[in-house]
Design a protein around this motif. Structure first.
Motif, mmCIF file in Angstrom:
data_model
loop_
_atom_site.group_PDB
_atom_site.id
_atom_site.type_symbol
_atom_site.label_atom_id
_atom_site.label_comp_id
_atom_site.label_asym_id
_atom_site.label_seq_id
_atom_site.Cartn_x
_atom_site.Cartn_y
_atom_site.Cartn_z
ATOM 1 N N TRP A 194 0.954 -1.292 -0.443
ATOM 2 C CA TRP A 194 0.083 -0.116 0.057
ATOM 3 C C TRP A 194 0.887 1.277 -0.145
ATOM 4 O O TRP A 194 0.373 2.257 -0.691
ATOM 5 C CB TRP A 194 -0.854 -0.271 1.006
ATOM 6 N N ALA A 195 2.140 0.918 0.237
ATOM 7 C CA ALA A 195 2.973 2.371 0.585
ATOM 8 C C ALA A 195 3.237 2.464 -0.555
ATOM 9 O O ALA A 195 4.178 3.611 -0.768
ATOM 10 C CB ALA A 195 4.202 2.048 1.291
ATOM 11 N N LEU A 196 3.514 1.666 -1.587
ATOM 12 C CA LEU A 196 3.923 2.199 -3.155
ATOM 13 C C LEU A 196 2.889 3.209 -4.092
ATOM 14 O O LEU A 196 2.079 3.139 -3.486
ATOM 15 C CB LEU A 196 4.364 0.631 -4.259
ATOM 16 N N PRO A 197 4.049 3.748 -4.148
ATOM 17 C CA PRO A 197 3.401 5.199 -5.263
ATOM 18 C C PRO A 197 2.530 4.676 -5.804
ATOM 19 O O PRO A 197 1.791 5.193 -6.222
ATOM 20 C CB PRO A 197 4.270 6.003 -5.861
ATOM 21 N N SER A 198 3.148 3.483 -6.846
ATOM 22 C CA SER A 198 2.241 2.643 -8.604
ATOM 23 C C SER A 198 1.257 2.008 -7.346
ATOM 24 O O SER A 198 -0.092 2.859 -8.109
ATOM 25 C CB SER A 198 2.788 2.239 -8.264
ATOM 26 N N MET A 199 0.612 1.858 -6.293
ATOM 27 C CA MET A 199 -0.491 1.330 -5.768
ATOM 28 C C MET A 199 -1.018 2.450 -5.287
ATOM 29 O O MET A 199 -2.153 2.269 -5.700
ATOM 30 C CB MET A 199 -0.341 0.556 -3.980
ATOM 31 N N ARG A 200 -0.948 3.494 -4.460
ATOM 32 C CA ARG A 200 -2.030 4.772 -4.153
ATOM 33 C C ARG A 200 -1.891 5.338 -5.315
ATOM 34 O O ARG A 200 -2.761 6.063 -5.201
ATOM 35 C CB ARG A 200 -0.447 5.815 -3.764
ATOM 36 N N GLN A 201 -1.454 5.622 -6.355
ATOM 37 C CA GLN A 201 -1.919 5.508 -7.720
ATOM 38 C C GLN A 201 -3.101 5.037 -8.269
ATOM 39 O O GLN A 201 -5.227 5.233 -8.090
ATOM 40 C CB GLN A 201 -1.423 6.642 -8.980
ATOM 41 N N ALA A 202 -3.060 3.685 -7.972
ATOM 42 C CA ALA A 202 -4.014 2.992 -8.211
ATOM 43 C C ALA A 202 -5.333 2.714 -7.842
ATOM 44 O O ALA A 202 -6.308 3.035 -7.494
ATOM 45 C CB ALA A 202 -2.954 1.081 -8.607
ATOM 46 N N LEU A 203 -5.000 2.458 -6.388
ATOM 47 C CA LEU A 203 -6.203 3.449 -4.929
ATOM 48 C C LEU A 203 -6.904 4.360 -5.418
ATOM 49 O O LEU A 203 -8.164 4.156 -5.277
ATOM 50 C CB LEU A 203 -5.726 3.425 -3.562
ATOM 51 N N ALA A 204 -6.879 5.173 -6.043
ATOM 52 C CA ALA A 204 -7.026 6.503 -5.954
ATOM 53 C C ALA A 204 -8.359 6.166 -7.430
ATOM 54 O O ALA A 204 -9.004 6.642 -7.776
ATOM 55 C CB ALA A 204 -6.140 7.567 -5.718
ATOM 56 N N VAL A 205 -7.426 5.949 -8.713
ATOM 57 C CA VAL A 205 -8.281 5.202 -9.409
ATOM 58 C C VAL A 205 -9.175 4.836 -8.735
ATOM 59 O O VAL A 205 -10.713 4.856 -9.771
ATOM 60 C CB VAL A 205 -7.529 4.540 -10.665
#
Length: 211
Positions: A194-205
């Motif tokens: 969850w701390a990965l920037p890529s996952m943060r972006q995916a979560l936002a989408v």
């Protein structure tokens, strides 16, 4: 052409989207409104997924990957840092854990959340669902035993493709607090993903602030 991910919330599309971002490959996303049965339209069945499920990943050459686990394996090939090197012992186990997510955890969730599709007798469904949750927890115990304390994932010092896939599956547990208490190493892996920037972006989408 580029990769095109057909997605909907909590339908197995979170991990592929995270990995598309992590790989840095050009891609588009197409939200499929399953609440309005957009995944069951003639166009979707003909052009995207013949079984009418989500997600689906269209490749630059026009072919479509139909299974999220296969999407994870494909995207790991595009970014070597996401998986152990081919031919290594860790590579064999990487393949094992992605297959485990698809072949053991995914069906276990189906039995939990779609008991009505499996058990015709309505009166028997509560007991069947309870048994399905117990079986699901046993599946997670296997993952917990494979993780090392203090390590952010199954391989290396940074979460990789297998960790992203398993973390997404952990999100679906019907009793997340109980899973976290019973499997603290799984929870730590999930937190690292969850701390990965890529996952943060995916979560936002996906409209998720946290998970």
């Amino acid at each position: 052409m580029m990769h095109v991910l057909y997605w909907s919330g909590r339908a197995g599309s979170l991990a592929p989207l995270c990995l598309l971002i992590e790989c840095g490959v050009p891609h588009e996303t197409v939200q499929v409104d399953t609440s309005r049965h957009a995944h069951k339209t003639a166009d979707y069945l003909r052009d995207v997924h013949p079984l009418g499920t989500v997600p689906a990943l269209r490749l630059p050459d026009g072919q479509v990957i139909l299974e999220s686990g296969a999407m994870v394996l494909h995207l790991a090939e595009l970014a070597p840092s996401l998986a152990p090197a081919a031919g290594s012992a860790d590579r064999a186990m990487f393949l094992n854990w992605v297959a485990y997510g698809a072949g053991s955890l995914y069906p276990a969730y189906q039995r939990v959340y779609h008991t009505d599709h499996i058990v015709p007798d309505e009166a028997a469904r509560p007991a069947a669902r309870e048994a399905a949750v117990v079986a699901l927890d046993r599946c997670w115990d296997v993952v917990e035993a494979a993780l090392e304390a203090g390590r952010p994932g199954l391989f290396g010092d940074r979460p990789g493709a297998a960790d992203v896939y398993l973390a997404m599956l952990a999100l679906w547990h019907p009793a997340p607090e109980r899973l976290a208490a019973a499997c603290p190493k799984v929870r730590a892996m999930k937190d690292a993903v969850w701390a990965l920037p890529s996952m943060r972006q995916a979560l936002a989408v996906h409209g998720l602030e946290t998970a």
